[in-house]
Design a protein around this motif. Structure first.
Motif, PDB file in Angstrom:
ATOM      1  N   ALA A 115       0.821  -1.210   0.000  1.00 27.14           N
ATOM      2  CA  ALA A 115       0.000   0.000   0.000  1.00 27.14           C
ATOM      3  C   ALA A 115       0.857   1.263   0.000  1.00 27.14           C
ATOM      4  O   ALA A 115       0.329   2.368  -0.060  1.00 27.14           O
ATOM      5  N   GLY A 116       2.179   1.096   0.080  1.00 27.57           N
ATOM      6  CA  GLY A 116       3.069   2.246   0.089  1.00 27.57           C
ATOM      7  C   GLY A 116       3.255   2.855   1.463  1.00 27.57           C
ATOM      8  O   GLY A 116       3.798   3.945   1.592  1.00 27.57           O
ATOM      9  N   LEU A 117       2.822   2.158   2.499  1.00 31.17           N
ATOM     10  CA  LEU A 117       2.944   2.650   3.872  1.00 31.17           C
ATOM     11  C   LEU A 117       4.199   2.057   4.509  1.00 31.17           C
ATOM     12  O   LEU A 117       4.140   1.232   5.405  1.00 31.17           O
ATOM     13  N   ARG A 175      -2.656   0.437  -5.896  1.00 29.95           N
ATOM     14  CA  ARG A 175      -1.247   0.755  -6.130  1.00 29.95           C
ATOM     15  C   ARG A 175      -0.584  -0.311  -6.996  1.00 29.95           C
ATOM     16  O   ARG A 175       0.165  -0.010  -7.915  1.00 29.95           O
ATOM     17  N   LEU A 176      -0.875  -1.579  -6.700  1.00 27.75           N
ATOM     18  CA  LEU A 176      -0.285  -2.666  -7.484  1.00 27.75           C
ATOM     19  C   LEU A 176      -0.837  -2.690  -8.904  1.00 27.75           C
ATOM     20  O   LEU A 176      -0.113  -2.997  -9.850  1.00 27.75           O
ATOM     21  N   GLU A 177      -2.108  -2.352  -9.072  1.00 26.71           N
ATOM     22  CA  GLU A 177      -2.673  -2.246 -10.417  1.00 26.71           C
ATOM     23  C   GLU A 177      -1.996  -1.124 -11.198  1.00 26.71           C
ATOM     24  O   GLU A 177      -1.721  -1.270 -12.391  1.00 26.71           O
ATOM     25  N   GLU A 178      -1.715  -0.009 -10.522  1.00 26.53           N
ATOM     26  CA  GLU A 178      -1.024   1.107 -11.169  1.00 26.53           C
ATOM     27  C   GLU A 178       0.376   0.674 -11.624  1.00 26.53           C
ATOM     28  O   GLU A 178       0.803   0.992 -12.736  1.00 26.53           O
ATOM     29  N   ILE A 179       1.065  -0.090 -10.771  1.00 27.13           N
ATOM     30  CA  ILE A 179       2.396  -0.589 -11.134  1.00 27.13           C
ATOM     31  C   ILE A 179       2.296  -1.512 -12.336  1.00 27.13           C
ATOM     32  O   ILE A 179       3.084  -1.417 -13.277  1.00 27.13           O
ATOM     33  N   GLN A 236       6.312   8.642 -12.335  1.00 28.91           N
ATOM     34  CA  GLN A 236       5.690   9.190 -11.135  1.00 28.91           C
ATOM     35  C   GLN A 236       4.836   8.088 -10.516  1.00 28.91           C
ATOM     36  O   GLN A 236       4.684   7.021 -11.078  1.00 28.91           O
ATOM     37  N   GLY A 237       4.269   8.351  -9.392  1.00 25.69           N
ATOM     38  CA  GLY A 237       3.359   7.399  -8.772  1.00 25.69           C
ATOM     39  C   GLY A 237       4.076   6.226  -8.134  1.00 25.69           C
ATOM     40  O   GLY A 237       5.254   6.302  -7.771  1.00 25.69           O
ATOM     41  N   ALA A 238       3.351   5.128  -8.023  1.00 31.03           N
ATOM     42  CA  ALA A 238       3.828   3.965  -7.284  1.00 31.03           C
ATOM     43  C   ALA A 238       5.086   3.353  -7.886  1.00 31.03           C
ATOM     44  O   ALA A 238       6.031   3.024  -7.157  1.00 31.03           O
ATOM     45  N   LEU A 239       5.133   3.195  -9.204  1.00 27.02           N
ATOM     46  CA  LEU A 239       6.306   2.584  -9.818  1.00 27.02           C
ATOM     47  C   LEU A 239       7.536   3.477  -9.650  1.00 27.02           C
ATOM     48  O   LEU A 239       8.632   2.986  -9.354  1.00 27.02           O
ATOM     49  N   GLY A 240       7.374   4.764  -9.794  1.00 24.23           N
ATOM     50  CA  GLY A 240       8.474   5.688  -9.569  1.00 24.23           C
ATOM     51  C   GLY A 240       8.982   5.626  -8.139  1.00 24.23           C
ATOM     52  O   GLY A 240      10.197   5.638  -7.893  1.00 24.23           O
TER      53      GLY A 240
END
Length: 183
Positions: A45-47, A110-114, A147-151
């Motif tokens: 989740a990026g936490l 987030r994982l879908e974005e990646i 940008q975002g989660a992958l970045g």
């Protein structure tokens, strides 16, 4: 303005400490507490700064706090006993499950974005490596471009390399944090 800002920090620090203490006590008493699984979910989740036990403490605080808020609200609005009991049951259930549902939802998005950005990352890496850029340089270029989660994940992997991990170890850690089919 400075005294108000400084007085807010100790309160959040105390709440954090309380959550960590309660979470540790709760985790020690739960037989099916899977700390590794929850830590992995928080990372997905990026936490990154949250630990599983503190998260459990916040879940417990929400489970205790939401019913208290409901009781206060129900008493000021003149709710009947049936509404009070139904609201209490909902508040307890939402206080316990709500934070976990929100983390899982954030993790999934987030994982879908990646996953959606991975083909573009692969294209960029292949193109830059074929152009003669070293793989580590290609990763640096990609980290500035995405940008975002992958970045975030690429920048974190590069930071791990700067701290002494090998490229392979840093990429394996990235895979552990963002374990998606495309990764």
């Amino acid at each position: 303005a400075a005294p108000a800002a400084s007085s807010a920090r100790p309160l959040s620090g105390r709440v954090d400490a309380l959550a960590a203490t309660l979470g540790a006590m709760l985790a020690n008493h739960m037989k099916n507490f899977r700390e590794d699984s929850l830590r992995k979910e928080l990372q997905a989740a990026g936490l990154y700064t949250w630990n599983a036990r503190k998260f459990m403490g916040y879940r417990l605080l929400a489970t205790l706090g939401l019913p208290l808020i409901w009781i206060w609200f129900a008493s000021t609005s003149g709710a009947g006993p049936l509404r009070l009991i139904a609201g209490l049951a909902f508040a307890v259930a939402f206080g316990w499950q709500g934070p976990l549902v929100l983390v899982r939802r954030r993790s999934r998005k987030r994982l879908e974005e990646i996953d959606l950005q991975m083909p573009e990352l692969i294209d960029l890496l292949v193109t830059t490596v074929e152009a003669g850029v070293a793989f580590s340089g290609s990763l640096r270029l990609a980290a500035t471009r995405f940008q975002g989660a992958l970045g975030e994940e690429l920048r974190l992997a590069l930071q791990e390399q700067e701290m002494g991990l090998s490229a392979n170890e840093a990429l394996m850690n990235m895979l552990g944090r963002a374990d998606t089919p495309a990764m």
